[in-house]
Scaffold this active site. Structure first.
Site, short mmCIF file in Angstrom:
data_model
loop_
_atom_site.label_atom_id
_atom_site.label_comp_id
_atom_site.label_asym_id
_atom_site.label_seq_id
_atom_site.Cartn_x
_atom_site.Cartn_y
_atom_site.Cartn_z
N CYS A 1 127.81 39.15 115.56
CA CYS A 1 127.08 38.80 116.78
C CYS A 1 127.65 37.54 117.42
O CYS A 1 127.61 37.39 118.64
CB CYS A 1 125.60 38.56 116.47
SG CYS A 1 124.65 40.05 116.15
N GLY B 1 111.08 34.43 118.52
CA GLY B 1 110.67 35.80 118.20
C GLY B 1 110.64 36.69 119.42
O GLY B 1 109.75 37.51 119.58
N ASN C 1 117.54 34.33 113.17
CA ASN C 1 117.15 34.72 114.53
C ASN C 1 117.73 36.08 114.89
O ASN C 1 117.64 36.51 116.04
CB ASN C 1 117.62 33.67 115.53
CG ASN C 1 116.56 33.35 116.57
OD1 ASN C 1 115.51 33.98 116.62
ND2 ASN C 1 116.83 32.38 117.41
N HIS D 1 121.46 47.02 118.08
CA HIS D 1 122.81 47.22 118.62
C HIS D 1 123.61 48.05 117.63
O HIS D 1 123.35 48.03 116.41
CB HIS D 1 123.54 45.89 118.83
CG HIS D 1 122.97 45.05 119.92
ND1 HIS D 1 122.78 43.69 119.78
CD2 HIS D 1 122.55 45.36 121.17
CE1 HIS D 1 122.26 43.20 120.90
NE2 HIS D 1 122.11 44.19 121.74
N GLU E 1 124.62 45.74 126.99
CA GLU E 1 124.59 44.60 126.06
C GLU E 1 125.95 44.31 125.45
O GLU E 1 126.07 43.70 124.39
CB GLU E 1 123.52 44.86 124.98
CG GLU E 1 122.16 45.18 125.59
CD GLU E 1 121.05 44.22 125.20
OE1 GLU E 1 121.14 43.60 124.15
OE2 GLU E 1 120.07 44.11 125.97
#
Length: 415
Positions: free
Chosen positions: A345, A19, A339, A228, A160
């Site tokens: 991703c 988390g 997650n 994102h 990122e």
């Protein structure tokens, strides 16, 4: 021949639910739940296998050494330190290779090379120590003369990677328009992509300023959990697939895009059809939008997108219409989704000639079979967040990673 290669991250044997990612609603919701590293990694391999069968070239990037003891030592900490420090050091987040780097294909760059800039990921502690190992892998996989691999943008300018970058082009071999999406804030949630980082990457890559756009993500999207851009928008070929509330000034952005690429196809999902909350919960846009060998475009979406009625209904109408997206494929990556990471991703897109990539980082079905055997035999079946400091777990994780490297003939490399 230039092709789009998806480099998926193999889910590491330390996969756990700490988390740790502020602003990532799925990560927060499942904090401290029991994780299933073996199942997670096998789900990732099955997604790769699915894409191979669609005729798409497939590569891999590798789990990092965990726990990261050198990084802990630099903090004056250890695996016995108070939470969340052990979870920071054990994070398997390198599996989400959309954050590994930003990639500009050769047709877009001044020197005609494919440029990759490793992302610094400085905003989140558990990700901030990823880039050195990622950089080693990138420099090995893309060591050929047709590539240029760059180190990270310096802190404090958060970067990122490809999760905040899109490219639109008529074909892989033609010059395209590169789109860097940055944020400012999202209420209680931080914006992770800094405009200065975007500008630095574009400069390092030698991009044409006239064909490079810097676009602000909507604050409401960040506040809703779109940490994102790839949670609310995705692009491929000449198609931009985006939520109505993805961008701060979408009218200006679309006008610039249509000026540079008059043939662009903007598929915007109205908020009245799919709410921002449903889009983020289903990870509708965190899908892989791909062009198949037939020339048709398809969306490789998480199975969760089929489970949300508004999203399912929209997708059924989308593929039945006359738009560019002609098919939807649903894949099971539930361990990653829990997650906070969907199909997009898990992959970094690199437009390059597959023959110029180190073959140890490319896969076919036979290699996936071998990797599945290694994972089935060595990955932990479960990890309880309360036991992250267990030395026996650390030994199992190290042995599992070593077995993977050996299976890939990478055991002698400094990775």
């Amino acid at each position: 021949m230039l092709q789009e290669i998806n480099f998926d991250g193999i889910v590491g044997p330390s996969h756990n639910y700490g988390g740790l990612s502020l602003g990532n609603l799925a990560s927060a919701k499942n904090a401290n739940h029991t994780s299933y590293p073996r199942a997670a990694a096998l789900q990732g391999l099955e997604k790769m296998r699915h894409n191979l069968r669609l005729g798409l070239p497939q590569g891999i990037l590798l789990p990092h050494p965990r726990p990261d003891l050198a990084w802990l030592e630099s903090l004056g900490a250890s695996m016995e330190s108070a939470a969340p420090i052990p979870a920071w050091a054990m994070s398997a987040s390198p599996m989400w290779t959309a954050n590994a780097a930003t990639v500009s294909p050769a047709p877009d760059t001044r020197d005609g090379k494919c440029h990759l800039s490793v992302a610094n990921l400085v905003t989140m502690p558990h990700r901030s120590h990823e880039w050195p190992n990622t950089l080693k892998q990138l420099r090995l996989a893309f060591a050929g003369p047709g590539f240029a691999v760059h180190g990270p943008v310096p802190a404090p300018f958060g970067d990122e990677g490809a999760a905040n970058h899109m490219r639109l082009a008529p074909s892989h071999g033609e010059a395209g328009v590169e789109i860097f999406v940055y944020g400012r804030s999202g209420g209680a949630f931080p914006a992770r992509q800094h405009r200065m980082a975007c500008e630095a990457v574009a400069a390092h890559h030698g991009l044409d300023p006239e064909r490079t756009l810097f676009v602000e993500q909507a604050e409401e999207a960040i506040a809703a959990g779109a940490f994102h851009n790839d949670v609310v928008a995705v692009a491929d070929g000449l198609t931009l697939f985006a939520h109505e509330q993805a961008f701060a000034d979408r009218a200006s952005f679309y006008a610039q895009l249509e000026r540079l690429l008059p043939e662009v196809r903007i598929v915007e999902v109205p908020a009245a059809r799919v709410s921002l909350a449903d889009a983020i919960a289903s990870y509708l846009f965190n899908a892989q939008l791909v062009t198949l060998p037939s020339g048709e475009q398809a969306l490789i979406a998480p199975s969760e997108a089929h489970a949300v009625p508004a999203v399912r209904d929209y997708l059924e109408e989308l593929v039945a219409g006359n738009g560019p997206i002609r098919a939807t494929h649903f894949v099971d990556v539930r361990q990653s989704m829990a997650n906070g990471g969907g199909p997009a991703c898990l992959r970094l897109r690199v437009v390059a000639d597959p023959a110029e990539v180190d073959p140890r980082f490319m896969v076919d079905e036979n290699k996936l079979d071998r990797l599945a055997q290694v994972i089935g035999a060595t990955w932990p079946e479960t990890i309880d967040s309360a036991h992250l400091a267990d030395p026996a777990l650390h030994e199992q994780i190290a042995a599992a990673r070593a077995a993977l490297l050996e299976a890939l003939a990478l055991q002698g490399e400094d990775l």
